[in-house]
Design a protein around this motif. Structure first.
Motif, PDB file in Angstrom:
ATOM      1  N   ARG A  89     -20.716 -16.931 -42.525  1.00 33.83           N
ATOM      2  CA  ARG A  89     -20.389 -16.826 -40.883  1.00 33.83           C
ATOM      3  C   ARG A  89     -19.938 -15.387 -40.422  1.00 33.83           C
ATOM      4  O   ARG A  89     -19.039 -14.883 -41.556  1.00 33.83           O
ATOM      5  N   ASN A 119      -3.859 -16.364 -41.394  1.00 35.70           N
ATOM      6  CA  ASN A 119      -5.005 -15.628 -40.751  1.00 35.70           C
ATOM      7  C   ASN A 119      -4.781 -17.025 -40.187  1.00 35.70           C
ATOM      8  O   ASN A 119      -5.934 -18.237 -40.750  1.00 35.70           O
ATOM      9  N   HIS A 152      -5.091 -17.074 -30.560  1.00 40.35           N
ATOM     10  CA  HIS A 152      -5.529 -16.487 -29.535  1.00 40.35           C
ATOM     11  C   HIS A 152      -5.136 -18.041 -28.442  1.00 40.35           C
ATOM     12  O   HIS A 152      -4.630 -17.564 -27.722  1.00 40.35           O
ATOM     13  N   HIS A 207      -5.943 -10.618 -40.213  1.00 39.01           N
ATOM     14  CA  HIS A 207      -7.461 -10.789 -39.448  1.00 39.01           C
ATOM     15  C   HIS A 207      -8.431 -10.327 -40.225  1.00 39.01           C
ATOM     16  O   HIS A 207      -7.697  -8.866 -40.665  1.00 39.01           O
ATOM     17  N   LEU A 208      -9.161 -10.564 -40.843  1.00 37.22           N
ATOM     18  CA  LEU A 208     -10.581  -9.965 -41.619  1.00 37.22           C
ATOM     19  C   LEU A 208     -10.843  -8.243 -40.536  1.00 37.22           C
ATOM     20  O   LEU A 208     -11.486  -7.338 -40.913  1.00 37.22           O
ATOM     21  N   SER A 209     -11.065  -9.445 -38.750  1.00 41.90           N
ATOM     22  CA  SER A 209     -11.559  -7.561 -38.104  1.00 41.90           C
ATOM     23  C   SER A 209     -10.992  -7.368 -37.427  1.00 41.90           C
ATOM     24  O   SER A 209      -9.354  -8.040 -37.537  1.00 41.90           O
ATOM     25  N   ARG A 259      -9.952 -12.011 -27.511  1.00 40.65           N
ATOM     26  CA  ARG A 259      -8.877 -11.381 -29.137  1.00 40.65           C
ATOM     27  C   ARG A 259      -7.917 -10.529 -29.333  1.00 40.65           C
ATOM     28  O   ARG A 259      -7.129 -10.496 -29.738  1.00 40.65           O
TER      29      ARG A 259
HETATM   30  C1  DQA Z   1     -10.418 -13.398 -36.839  1.00 39.50           C
HETATM   31  C2  DQA Z   1     -10.017 -12.851 -35.785  1.00 39.50           C
HETATM   32  C3  DQA Z   1     -10.437 -14.625 -34.557  1.00 39.50           C
HETATM   33  O1  DQA Z   1     -10.510 -13.593 -33.367  1.00 39.50           O
HETATM   34  C4  DQA Z   1     -11.690 -15.147 -34.919  1.00 39.50           C
HETATM   35  O2  DQA Z   1     -11.198 -16.465 -33.858  1.00 39.50           O
HETATM   36  C5  DQA Z   1     -11.850 -15.861 -36.786  1.00 39.50           C
HETATM   37  C6  DQA Z   1     -11.275 -14.552 -37.566  1.00 39.50           C
HETATM   38  C7  DQA Z   1     -10.045 -12.600 -38.249  1.00 39.50           C
HETATM   39  O3  DQA Z   1      -9.845 -13.049 -39.760  1.00 39.50           O
HETATM   40  O4  DQA Z   1     -10.471 -11.486 -38.100  1.00 39.50           O
HETATM   41  O5  DQA Z   1     -11.892 -17.058 -36.543  1.00 39.50           O
HETATM   42  O6  DQA Z   1      -8.895 -14.039 -37.609  1.00 39.50           O
END
Ligand code: DQA
Length: 149
Positions: free
Chosen positions: A18, A74, A80, A100-102, A111
């Motif tokens: 993904r 996570n 959100h 969160h990874l990002s 977000r």
């Molecule tokens: C996430 C960030 C969220 O905004 C997104 O919807 C995800 C992944 C992350 O791990 O960065 O599904 O939680």
């Protein structure tokens, strides 16, 4: 031995394929295995669970009461939107670290809001899969200083 629940929400089962430019090339199985190794070094057991369903995540948080001393969450996009997940964390009163990874604060405005943050000890974001291990370190230090591990 104290136990930590590593809980992942919607679409995180697709990690590795993904949007790798956003979330990295690491799969969820690799994340969970790294968490297990790191937790063992810190002296914790872990249980891992992923669901794409909000109710299943809420049930997992409820079921954690009496079984797990800490939660790493996570919640994916439910971060959100989900007052219900926030309420579940507050209801069980189990210390939780949000991951969160990002870096959600550097992305789209929608977000930037996290309901999970209102119920968590703190948030770790933007460090990719390493964030889960940082969360384990933070939770371990918290539980040890609180005398619950
Ligand atoms: C996430 C960030 C969220 O905004 C997104 O919807 C995800 C992944 C992350 O791990 O960065 O599904 O939680």
């Amino acid at each position: 031995m104290a136990s930590i629940l590593v809980l992942n929400g919607p679409n995180l089962n697709l990690l590795g394929t993904r949007q790798p430019e956003v979330y990295g090339a690491v799969t969820l199985a690799m994340v969970e295995s790294a968490c297990a190794d790191h937790a063992a070094k810190l002296g914790f057991e872990i249980a891992c669970l992923q669901s794409n369903h909000e109710g299943a995540l809420i049930d997992a948080i409820h079921d954690a009461k009496g079984r797990h001393q800490g939660i790493i969450l996570n919640a994916g996009a439910y971060t959100h939107t989900s007052i219900a997940l926030m309420d579940a964390l507050i209801s069980v009163g189990i210390p939780a670290v949000e991951v969160h990874l990002s870096n959600i604060h550097a992305r789209e405005a929608f977000r930037h809001t996290s309901y999970i943050s209102k119920a968590a000890l703190g948030q770790i974001c933007g460090f990719g899969a390493q964030g889960y291990l940082l969360a384990l370190d933070a939770l371990s230090a918290h539980l040890k200083s609180a005398g619950t591990a």
